[in-house]
Scaffold this motif. Sequence first.
Motif, PDB file in Angstrom:
ATOM      1  N   ASP A 111      -0.543   9.892   3.346  1.00  0.00           N
ATOM      2  CA  ASP A 111      -0.488   8.761   2.448  1.00  0.00           C
ATOM      3  C   ASP A 111       0.387   7.464   2.816  1.00  0.00           C
ATOM      4  O   ASP A 111       0.248   6.354   2.096  1.00  0.00           O
ATOM      5  N   LYS A 143      -3.192   6.153  -1.816  1.00  0.00           N
ATOM      6  CA  LYS A 143      -3.079   7.473  -1.517  1.00  0.00           C
ATOM      7  C   LYS A 143      -4.451   8.029  -1.033  1.00  0.00           C
ATOM      8  O   LYS A 143      -5.436   7.956  -1.588  1.00  0.00           O
ATOM      9  N   TRP A 170      -1.527   1.133  -4.084  1.00  0.00           N
ATOM     10  CA  TRP A 170      -1.178   2.433  -3.457  1.00  0.00           C
ATOM     11  C   TRP A 170      -2.513   2.995  -2.909  1.00  0.00           C
ATOM     12  O   TRP A 170      -3.356   3.283  -3.907  1.00  0.00           O
ATOM     13  N   CYS A 179       0.791  -1.143  -0.012  1.00  0.00           N
ATOM     14  CA  CYS A 179       0.109   0.206   0.073  1.00  0.00           C
ATOM     15  C   CYS A 179       0.792   1.190   0.114  1.00  0.00           C
ATOM     16  O   CYS A 179       0.330   2.511  -0.114  1.00  0.00           O
ATOM     17  N   ASP A 220       3.540   1.443  -2.025  1.00  0.00           N
ATOM     18  CA  ASP A 220       4.295   1.399  -3.367  1.00  0.00           C
ATOM     19  C   ASP A 220       3.438   2.509  -4.429  1.00  0.00           C
ATOM     20  O   ASP A 220       2.389   1.750  -4.698  1.00  0.00           O
ATOM     21  N   LYS A 221       4.126   3.509  -4.855  1.00  0.00           N
ATOM     22  CA  LYS A 221       3.196   4.257  -5.666  1.00  0.00           C
ATOM     23  C   LYS A 221       3.110   3.820  -7.046  1.00  0.00           C
ATOM     24  O   LYS A 221       2.323   3.992  -7.889  1.00  0.00           O
TER      25      LYS A 221
END
Length: 362
Positions: free
Chosen positions: A259, A174, A172, A164, A166-167
Amino acid sequence: MKEEGVIAAEPMNGGGGAYSYKNNSYYQRTGSGVVKEMIDEAILEKLDVNKLTCGGSNAFNIVDMGSSVGPNTFIAMQNLVEAVSRKYQAETPSTKHLLEFKVHFNDRCTNDFNTLFASLPLKRKYFAMGVPGTFHGRLFPKLSLHLAYTSYALQWLSRSPDRCLDKNSPAWNKGRIHYARAAKGVQDAYAAQLGEDMDVFLGARAEELVPGGMMVLIIPGVPDKIPPSRLPNSLIYELMGSVLVDMAKRGVISEHQVDSFNLPLYTISPGDIEAAMERNQCFDIERLEMMSTVKAIGRPMDWQSITKHIRAGLETIISKHFGSHIIDELFELLCEKTGDNFEALEATYMDKNQLLVILKRK
């Protein structure tokens, strides 16, 4: 060393203050009370106490995993001691030897054990011991436990899913702090983390419990095939996330902090338990049932008490990530938002909201 951004579970608020778990755990206590007779029945029908203690020792070992600071754990442990005593007396009516109970209170190392042991019942019928450490791993020597119990603790994951953060990942997360109303990739990451944690939890207990020993799990639950977005907590966590986003926009905290914050909480379904049991193969399921606690609460729910309960459970983990300076403002704003959305929150409360699992070691 803790990985950057990965959120580990933390103990409930200690002490006896206005926002302590001790004074804000009524809903959890009600949930445990709802299943008391079912647990008593399982002990009477399924637990062979005489066989478990036939090796010459009259010591009977019980653990409450995630005991926090009381008073709920004391009520539950007394109930278990009395139920096992009744079963033992029924099995061996002519014996002159009484069981001696050792009750182990387990929680994370930073739990407020001082408050826990300072408020131990004076007339308890057991020897009390503290066992610091996470139940996501071994806590006891092999074959040393007769009865393991946990109530409103197994919904805590050992950690938030690292995917969660890792962009470049579909997981992800955010602008959100939980999986319940997030993208499918986030939900899948949380489900995978639950699977890993359940495997470790059941594997550890399989080594610690004697054959024929029993494990009782009381868990905030969700029926199979109910989407996470329909859970009451999903709305509360969404509201909390929106408050944190607003605070980031005002510069109270950073956007990165929001984030990188994912609550390590997961609401478990019967299917989750059955899948974990199928992988483990060390236990028989004696009872697996979804039930309601709504009627048993016995008083109208209000957003102020709900917010206090949430604060008692989450203040430590939030303070550790964002700093304690945001706590009062965060929960004041959350209380306002919960009040504004209370009708929507009430609409999410479903009849089946708690899971009782009773297992017996093969």
